[in-house]
Design a protein around this motif. Structure first.
Motif, mmCIF file in Angstrom:
data_model
loop_
_atom_site.group_PDB
_atom_site.id
_atom_site.type_symbol
_atom_site.label_atom_id
_atom_site.label_comp_id
_atom_site.label_asym_id
_atom_site.label_seq_id
_atom_site.Cartn_x
_atom_site.Cartn_y
_atom_site.Cartn_z
ATOM 1 N N LEU A 21 0.841 -1.200 0.000
ATOM 2 C CA LEU A 21 0.000 0.000 0.000
ATOM 3 C C LEU A 21 0.875 1.249 0.000
ATOM 4 N N PRO A 22 0.585 2.227 -0.834
ATOM 5 C CA PRO A 22 1.397 3.457 -0.855
ATOM 6 C C PRO A 22 1.169 4.298 0.393
ATOM 7 N N PRO A 25 -1.331 7.601 -1.225
ATOM 8 C CA PRO A 25 -1.960 7.148 -2.477
ATOM 9 C C PRO A 25 -2.409 8.312 -3.340
ATOM 10 N N LEU A 30 -6.121 3.285 -4.638
ATOM 11 C CA LEU A 30 -4.840 2.663 -4.346
ATOM 12 C C LEU A 30 -4.595 2.499 -2.845
ATOM 13 N N ALA A 31 -5.442 3.089 -2.020
ATOM 14 C CA ALA A 31 -5.364 2.867 -0.573
ATOM 15 C C ALA A 31 -6.146 1.626 -0.169
ATOM 16 N N ASP A 48 0.496 -0.368 -5.981
ATOM 17 C CA ASP A 48 0.706 1.087 -5.998
ATOM 18 C C ASP A 48 1.366 1.551 -7.295
ATOM 19 N N TYR A 49 1.205 0.775 -8.371
ATOM 20 C CA TYR A 49 1.803 0.998 -9.689
ATOM 21 C C TYR A 49 3.280 0.619 -9.752
ATOM 22 N N SER A 52 3.333 -4.698 -6.431
ATOM 23 C CA SER A 52 2.076 -5.392 -6.153
ATOM 24 C C SER A 52 2.364 -6.591 -5.271
ATOM 25 N N TYR A 115 -10.033 0.601 -9.800
ATOM 26 C CA TYR A 115 -8.804 -0.088 -9.401
ATOM 27 C C TYR A 115 -8.042 -0.545 -10.632
#
Length: 374
Positions: A21-22, A25, A30-31, A48-49, A52, A115
């Motif tokens: 998890l960033p 985000p 993304l959270a 988070d791009y 993964s 997502y």
């Protein structure tokens, strides 16, 4: 979606996925953690791009389905629920009901269409042992840079050649190198290099540390490193560029060598560090049969200590060299050996820390000394 699963594996899966998890985000989706239930298992995932993480959990699935829920909240919930009750997850409209014995939570879900598509590794390039991967990455990660102004130095470089992977990291003040065996699916006769953010690779290796076999997918055109274990799959985006060439850095001729007890030396360095103000070094004075340590100044607190050493003074004269105490401790403890060898070229040239057993695959730690005035 409706299913039942055991609490402990669910909590472990959520914890591992949440590592991706960033911190900040860029978009709310993304959270979130994605829960994807098929007819036979539950997959918990975060993305988070750049990184993964997907973890698979055995579950009794009544109704397959997919939902997005707040990742941090789900991690907090599964970590704090106590007892041996199973966990029931059921989607009720736009809410996810989580029940475990007398404990019940109602969680808001996020729109699935927001997502991104999770990356999936291509065919594996080879396999490594999970414990060896985790140890090697942990050992070199301590030497990786922390300054985002020099992004490439915040990475760990993996050099893959024949049946060996060599991990390397540096922040310009020390250089760590460690090799492990690996089993490629096919011999290519070429050497591949890939640099991965040190923090991400260390987290991934930690997650897979107990897996006997980890499948690696080396980056191709899409620039993603894949790692797949027994029930965990991770992808890490490779960094652009490579670390500086280190082949000419490693000294072979030394003026002095000392074999030392690692625990005794680490304890002495910690004692000296108590009076070494920020930016000030610990000095090592190498003589026949002993290594004396000192730190501090005459105008402030100071300390002296001594440890036994098996020394080989090739020049026949005592040698004094100074190091950042934190960097020195990282090398001593990172070697994970009872006996270590300190090899000195010159008081102003990098010194080498290695195990005394001369294992060619063990950590090699090159550390830059601090030049002393006068």
């Amino acid at each position: 979606m409706k299913l039942r699963t055991d609490l402990a594996p669910l909590a472990a899966a959520v914890t591992d996925a949440a590592r991706a998890l960033p911190a900040r985000p860029p978009v709310p989706a993304l959270a979130a953690i994605r829960l994807h239930a098929t007819t036979s298992a539950l997959t918990v995932a975060a993305f988070d791009y750049e990184t993964s993480a997907q973890a698979t959990v055995d579950a009794a699935i009544t109704t397959p389905g997919t939902v997005l829920v707040s990742g941090r909240l789900l991690a907090d919930i599964t970590r704090t629920i106590k007892g041996t009750h199973p966990v029931d997850l059921e989607l009720d409209g736009a809410r996810l009901l989580l029940t475990s014995g007398p404990t019940r939570y109602t969680l808001h879900t996020l729109p699935l269409e927001e997502y991104p598509t999770l990356p999936s590794p291509a065919e594996a390039s080879g396999t490594v042992a999970g414990p060896a991967l985790a140890e090697a990455v942990h050992q070199v990660a301590t030497a990786a840079g922390r300054d985002d102004a020099l992004p490439i130095l915040t990475g760990i470089q993996a050099e893959i050649a024949d049946d060996t992977i060599t991990f390397a990291a540096t922040d310009r003040y020390r250089f760590a190198l460690r090799s492990i065996a690996w089993n490629p699916t096919a011999a290519t006769g070429t050497t591949d290099k890939v640099t991965i953010p040190a923090k991400s690779l260390a987290e991934a290796a930690k997650i897979l540390a107990t897996d006997e076999e980890v499948h690696l997918t080396l980056p191709a055109n899409h620039g993603v490193l894949g790692l797949t274990g027994r029930s965990r799959t991770l992808t890490l985006r490779a960094m652009e560029g490579q670390l500086p060439d280190h082949t000419g850095l490693w000294p072979t001729d030394f003026t002095a060598t000392a074999d030392l007890d690692a625990t005794e030396l680490a304890a002495a360095v910690k004692r000296m560090a108590l009076v070494a103000e920020r930016g000030h070094p610990v000095k090592l004075h190498l003589t026949d049969g002993a290594l004396a340590l000192s730190a501090g100044t005459a105008d402030d607190a100071s300390a002296r200590d001594q440890v036994t050493a098996t020394t080989d003074l090739l020049t026949g004269a005592p040698v004094t060299i100074a190091f950042n105490p934190g960097y020195l401790l990282d090398g001593i403890t990172g070697l994970k050996k009872d006996r270590i060898r300190l090899q000195i070229v010159h008081p102003v040239k990098p010194a080498l820390l290695t195990p005394t057993d001369e294992d060619p695959t063990a950590l090699r730690y090159l550390i830059m000394p601090i030049r002393q005035s006068g």
